[in-house]
Structures are given as C-alpha cells and as structure tokens.
Design an enzyme around this catalytic site. Structure first.
Site, PDB file in Angstrom:
ATOM      1  CB  SER A 142      -0.881   0.024   1.248  1.00 14.23           C
ATOM      2  OG  SER A 142      -1.453   1.310   1.406  1.00 14.23           O
ATOM      3  CE1 TYR A 155      -3.987  -2.491   4.881  1.00 17.30           C
ATOM      4  CE2 TYR A 155      -3.246  -0.253   4.384  1.00 17.30           C
ATOM      5  CZ  TYR A 155      -3.781  -1.460   3.972  1.00 17.30           C
ATOM      6  OH  TYR A 155      -4.105  -1.648   2.645  1.00 17.30           O
TER       7      TYR A 155
END
Ligand code: NAP
Length: 247
Positions: A142, A155
């Site tokens: 990401s 995350y």
C-alpha cells in the site's frame, strides 16, 4: 484470446470483490484461466466467475481463508488437480484497521498480521514450491508505507513486511524465471477504503494525488496485469506504486 497467456493459470486471492475482483476480470480478459479465491463471499465470487465466462474467459471459485495454512495448501492442491499447474499468484486478499499505536487493540493487530502477513506468507510458501518456471507472483502493499499518516502504523507495518519479503523472495527464486513484485495502491474506491470514512474525508483524500481522484479497482488491475503478463517479464523484485502520484 491472448496467445501469450493462453492456458496460464492465475490464482487471485480475495477476488470476490474490490480490487481482487477487478484483477480476476482483467486477467480473465487477458486469457488467463482464473481461480477466484474468497473467504466468505461465495455468492460474490460466483458472480465474478460468471462475468469472466460471459466475456469469453475461464474461471472457477475456490474458498480458502488465506490466514489458514491448511486452507491454502488445499487451494493449491485443488488447482493443480484441476488444471495441472499454477503460473501466477496474485496475493490480493487483505484487510485494514486504523488505530494509533497507543490505542491499538490486540485483536486488530492479530487480524491484520494474520491475514495480510501470514496469509501472504501461506500463499507465497506454496507458490515458491509449486509455481511453474516462468511464473509470476504479484503481492499487495500500500502507498501508506510511504505516506506515513498517523493511524496507519499497524496496517502499514503489515505492508512493509510484504515489500521486504517481495524483494527477498525474488532473489530466492533465482534460476526459475519467476518474477516477484508488489503493487502498492493509493486510495482506491473499494469497501476497504470507503467504509467508516465521511464524505468530506473521502473527498479530501481523493484530492491529495495530483491526478485529483480516487483510484479505481480497474486502475490497479491494469498494473497487476502488466506485471503478470508478457510485458512485465523484465520487472523483478520491485514495488510499483499505483496511486495517481500521491507519493
Ligand atoms: P476489499 O474491497 O475489502 O476486498 C477484500 C477482499 O479480500 C475480499 O474479496 C475478501 O473476501 C478478501 N479476503 C479478506 N480476508 C480474506 C481471507 N482471510 N482469505 C481470503 N480472502 C480474504 O479490499 P480491497 O480494497 O479490494 O483491497 C485489496 C488489496 O489492496 C488489499 O491487500 C489491500 O490492503 C490493498 N490496498 C487497498 C487500497 C484501497 O484503497 N482500497 C489501498 C492500498 C492497498 P471475502 O469477501 O470472501 O471475505
């Protein structure tokens, strides 16, 4: 049908919706036989298979919770039994939870690492042993690994682990003509990104990239298709940020 990818078998994890579903549809269009993996979304996964078939492609659904090693072994066993081999793994399945480090709940930490890290390791381990020569592994990171916004640490930590592993696995697979890369999307219009955010926050995040919009699942699928297809053959051990220039 694309002759270069005809009869190549691609497993796409978490392909019942969002980016994974778009990747499955795109690879189906590009001529891959697609294994549409899902955890709980059987109906949605079936719908993706029907869409691929309606467009002239071939696909099957395959349930497996990627965080469970036994499920993943069964998934790879089934695909080898049905199709005789596996050429491409797209490690798309993933979850997000936002929390500062100070407020982080144990269950959120465990879920993030169980699915995003252990899940990707479970599939990479099988792929490393079983992928046919000339295969491709496309992992999912990401752009938050570069953006470093407060609240994204746990995350982002799972995705940083995937970026490091991507580069190392590319080296471990020397000699088999298998590439290992990662795609790192920016904000992309899926449940994972949109759920729990106000319209104002979504609008703000959409405008951060110089291209001034959210990514679409098809934008990301195009990057994956490049890495999985004939044109991506010389790209290896890289992380491709597909994010409209946000970072
Ligand atoms: P999404 O819309 O929430 O879809 C997630 C998919 O993953 C679903 O198909 C879900 O299947 C599957 N999944 C979840 N847990 C699973 C498990 N344990 N085993 C197998 N499948 C599982 O998410 P998305 O936005 O498309 O995200 C796809 C990937 O892109 C993720 O790795 C995410 O971290 C990454 N990413 C997304 C964005 C973004 O802005 N959307 C940005 C950067 C990176 P079921 O419905 O069957 O549970």
């Amino acid at each position: 049908m694309n002759v270069n990818t005809e009869s190549r078998i691609a497993i796409v994890t978490g392909a019942s919706r969002g980016i994974g579903a778009a990747v499955a549809r795109r690879l189906g269009r590009d001529g891959f036989i697609v294994v549409v993996n899902y955890a709980g979304g059987a109906q949605a996964a079936g719908g993706v298979v029907r869409e691929i078939e309606a467009a002239g492609g071939k696909a099957i659904t395959a349930q497996a919770d990627v965080s469970k090693a036994a499920d993943v072994r069964r998934l790879f066993d089934t695909v080898e039994e049905v199709y005789g081999g596996i050429d491409v793994l797209v490690n798309n399945a993933g979850v997000m939870a936002l929390s500062t480090v100070a407020e982080l709940k144990d269950e959120d930490f465990d879920r993030l690492f169980d699915i995003n890290v252990k899940g990707s390791y479970n599939t990479m381990r099988e792929a490393a042993k079983r992928l046919r020569n000339g295969g491709r592994i496309v992992n999912f990171s990401s752009s938050v690994v570069g953006l470093l916004q407060p609240g994204y640490a746990p995350y982002a930590a799972t995705k940083a682990a995937i970026e490091a592993t991507t580069r190392i696995l590319a080296r471990e697979l020397r000699g088999r003509a298998i590439t290992v890369n990662a795609v790192a999307p920016g904000p992309t219009a899926t449940d994972l990104f949109l759920d729990g955010k106000s319209a104002e926050l979504i609008d703000h995040l959409a405008k951060l990239a110089p291209l001034e919009r959210l990514g679409t699942p098809d934008d990301i699928a195009a990057a994956v298709a490049f890495l999985a297809g004939p044109d991506g053959g010389w790209i290896n051990g890289q992380v491709l940020r597909a994010n409209g220039g946000i970072i």
